[in-house]
Enzyme design. Structure first.
Site, PDB file in Angstrom:
ATOM      1  N   ASP A 202      48.827-102.589  48.170  1.00 11.95           N
ATOM      2  CA  ASP A 202      47.785-103.330  48.825  1.00 11.95           C
ATOM      3  C   ASP A 202      47.670-102.849  50.246  1.00 11.95           C
ATOM      4  O   ASP A 202      48.642-102.366  50.804  1.00 11.95           O
ATOM      5  CB  ASP A 202      48.318-104.765  48.885  1.00 11.95           C
ATOM      6  CG  ASP A 202      47.250-105.777  48.749  1.00 11.95           C
ATOM      7  OD1 ASP A 202      47.317-106.739  49.491  1.00 11.95           O
ATOM      8  OD2 ASP A 202      46.361-105.573  47.904  1.00 11.95           O
ATOM      9  N   LYS A 224      42.156 -97.773  47.746  1.00 15.56           N
ATOM     10  CA  LYS A 224      41.413 -96.512  47.568  1.00 15.56           C
ATOM     11  C   LYS A 224      40.750 -96.412  46.202  1.00 15.56           C
ATOM     12  O   LYS A 224      40.175 -95.389  45.875  1.00 15.56           O
ATOM     13  CB  LYS A 224      42.360 -95.326  47.781  1.00 15.56           C
ATOM     14  CG  LYS A 224      42.760 -95.186  49.230  1.00 15.56           C
ATOM     15  CD  LYS A 224      43.265 -93.785  49.527  1.00 15.56           C
ATOM     16  CE  LYS A 224      43.801 -93.719  50.950  1.00 15.56           C
ATOM     17  NZ  LYS A 224      45.177 -93.240  50.999  1.00 15.56           N
ATOM     18  N   GLY A 255      50.658-108.037  50.171  1.00 16.75           N
ATOM     19  CA  GLY A 255      51.055-108.645  51.436  1.00 16.75           C
ATOM     20  C   GLY A 255      51.307-110.135  51.249  1.00 16.75           C
ATOM     21  O   GLY A 255      50.661-110.785  50.429  1.00 16.75           O
TER      22      GLY A 255
HETATM   23  N1  SAH Z   1      48.676-113.330  50.331  1.00 13.93           N
HETATM   24  C1  SAH Z   1      48.654-113.212  51.773  1.00 13.93           C
HETATM   25  C2  SAH Z   1      47.308-113.595  52.350  1.00 13.93           C
HETATM   26  C3  SAH Z   1      46.203-112.723  51.855  1.00 13.93           C
HETATM   27  S1  SAH Z   1      44.662-113.109  52.586  1.00 13.93           S
HETATM   28  C4  SAH Z   1      49.777-114.053  52.366  1.00 13.93           C
HETATM   29  O1  SAH Z   1      50.354-114.892  51.686  1.00 13.93           O
HETATM   30  O2  SAH Z   1      50.097-113.832  53.539  1.00 13.93           O
HETATM   31  C5  SAH Z   1      44.636-111.976  53.917  1.00 13.93           C
HETATM   32  C6  SAH Z   1      44.753-112.730  55.232  1.00 13.93           C
HETATM   33  O3  SAH Z   1      46.114-113.039  55.476  1.00 13.93           O
HETATM   34  C7  SAH Z   1      44.311-111.978  56.446  1.00 13.93           C
HETATM   35  O4  SAH Z   1      42.923-112.029  56.609  1.00 13.93           O
HETATM   36  C8  SAH Z   1      45.033-112.734  57.526  1.00 13.93           C
HETATM   37  O5  SAH Z   1      44.386-113.962  57.783  1.00 13.93           O
HETATM   38  C9  SAH Z   1      46.322-113.072  56.863  1.00 13.93           C
HETATM   39  N2  SAH Z   1      47.390-112.118  57.168  1.00 13.93           N
HETATM   40  C10 SAH Z   1      48.055-111.346  56.328  1.00 13.93           C
HETATM   41  N3  SAH Z   1      49.017-110.633  56.972  1.00 13.93           N
HETATM   42  C11 SAH Z   1      48.933-110.981  58.259  1.00 13.93           C
HETATM   43  C12 SAH Z   1      49.655-110.634  59.437  1.00 13.93           C
HETATM   44  N4  SAH Z   1      50.663-109.766  59.413  1.00 13.93           N
HETATM   45  N5  SAH Z   1      49.300-111.215  60.601  1.00 13.93           N
HETATM   46  C13 SAH Z   1      48.313-112.100  60.652  1.00 13.93           C
HETATM   47  N6  SAH Z   1      47.605-112.479  59.576  1.00 13.93           N
HETATM   48  C14 SAH Z   1      47.908-111.936  58.401  1.00 13.93           C
END
Ligand code: SAH
Length: 405
Positions: A202, A224, A255
């Site tokens: 991702d 990609k 993430g």
């Molecule tokens: N599943 C992920 C969220 C996915 S939605 C989780 O649980 O963290 C994607 C959003 O997550 C981004 O738009 C942002 O709002 C937030 N996000 C993800 N990583 C981040 C980071 N390192 N710092 C700040 N916001 C983050």
């Protein structure tokens, strides 16, 4: 310098499944050792007039047997292995002496020299067990153990498999990689990543995690895949399922936590529908870890009793499934993800709903990475305050409590 005598210890692994182990003493040392004995499948018999809460809970749930009294001669009669861990050296000596007479191995927690067996400093990673002793210096042994454990986890010590550990047929693991810093993936997640034959990654998953993969690992970069808004997720699902059906072990790395605005549910369904075995490994979500990394707790005793995580990718209005008015009317913490673009409209909707325009806000960008940036404002200024993707926006009293890390 003092010449050290060569260590006369013969390292061995005890297979304790179903075997009785006598533990004498219910204090902190027993409390530390018993979980590993139980994990090895031993039948633990604890003899102690008192025990720590953890040990008495284990007794209450039937995981060990507790004779609530002082040790008596003969207690070790059916034991294969004995741990003497009372705070009375005379009792430990008596327990050890009985074990010696019965030719049973006994660890004396208080006296390595007087023990006929030692507990080694041990660690386990991905099916590899390492146990260390340092001639009776437990701190030195623990330090070496910790270094080996870290090196195994970091991949600095390779532990290739010579026979395949998994059964025929592929499978999928949906792994949450944590908010950004590669160290914030779980141990389970890292272990599975190391075993992966295919990794579907991702954009927000930490790049360093991919860098450590072997050259033979196929990396499918989901960002990609040929562009097409509505088909990308289907393509990801298809790749995952296809590779698993070819017999590969696939890690889908995302993430944060895959089940928090991560479409993990759809990926899980795709695997289940295809009959592919699937494991879900939770990750630290940026919704909680992001604020935390900036020193903002999403709850605080006596300040708030609730927090809500909402996505802001759809602006307030008929298409949004969020009840912004009632969120505005509440007084808990609001955590917004994917809200950079719509932050002005969201702030307005919350204020319309009743939230104080002066409610503190923190914007945490690229949380837990070297680019982490924190900005502060009040709710009425959120729309005009600088913010960039990816950011977590925290709204509420907890954001205004002035902690700097
Ligand atoms: N599943 C992920 C969220 C996915 S939605 C989780 O649980 O963290 C994607 C959003 O997550 C981004 O738009 C942002 O709002 C937030 N996000 C993800 N990583 C981040 C980071 N390192 N710092 C700040 N916001 C983050």
């Amino acid at each position: 310098m003092l010449e050290e005598a060569p260590v006369s210890v013969y390292e061995v692994g005890l297979r304790l499944r179903g075997k009785t182990v006598l533990v004498v003493g219910g204090g902190s040392i027993a409390g530390r050792r018993v979980p590993r004995l139980l994990a090895a499948g031993a039948h633990v018999r604890l003899v102690a007039p008192e025990a720590t809460t953890t040990l008495s809970d284990l007794a209450a749930s039937g995981e060990l047997h507790w004779d609530r009294r002082a040790w008596r001669p003969g207690d070790g009669d059916d034991a294969w292995f004995v741990l003497a861990a009372t705070d009375d050296p005379a009792v430990n000596a008596a327990v050890a002496a009985e074990a010696e007479a019965r030719r049973t191995w006994c660890v004396r927690a208080d006296d390595a020299e007087a023990s006929n067996a030692w507990t080694l400093a041990a660690t386990e990673f991905d099916g590899v067990g390492v146990a260390v002793h340092a001639s009776g210096d437990p701190r030195r042994a623990a330090a070496v153990r910790d270094a080996v454990a870290a090196a195994l986890r970091a991949g600095e010590i390779a532990a290739p498999r010579t026979r395949t550990a998994r059964p025929e047929g592929g499978s999928v693991a949906l792994v949450g990689a944590g908010p950004g810093d590669a160290d914030l993936i779980t141990l389970r997640g890292l272990e599975l990543l190391r075993r992966a034959e295919v990794v579907v990654s991702d954009r927000l998953a930490p790049q360093e995690l991919l860098d450590m993969l072997g050259d033979d690992v196929e990396i499918v970069d989901a960002a990609k895949l040929p562009y097409g808004r509505h088909t990308t997720q289907e393509q990801i699902n298809a790749v995952m399922v296809e590779r698993a059906l070819e017999g590969k072990f696939v890690v889908r790395l995302k993430g944060g936590d895959g089940f928090v605005f991560g479409r993990g549910a759809e990926e899980l369904d795709a695997c289940l529908e295809a009959g592919v075995p699937v494991e879900v490994v939770p990750g630290l979500s940026s919704s909680i870890a992001g604020p935390a990394a900036a020193g903002v707790p999403v709850t605080e005793r006596g300040v708030v009793h609730d927090f809500t995580v909402a996505t802001g990718h759809v602006p307030p209005g008929p298409r949004s499934l969020v009840d912004w008015a009632s969120l505005g009317a509440g007084n808990g913490t609001i955590v917004l993800l994917m809200a950079v673009k719509n932050r002005a409209a969201i702030a307005a909707a919350l204020i319309d709903g009743g939230r104080d325009p002066r409610t503190p806000v923190r914007i945490v960008e690229s949380a837990t990475t070297k680019n982490q940036t924190v900005r502060e404002c009040v709710l009425s200024d959120l729309g005009v305050t600088e913010a960039h993707h990816p950011s977590v926006i925290v709204i509420g009293a907890v954001a205004g409590r002035g902690r700097e890390l």
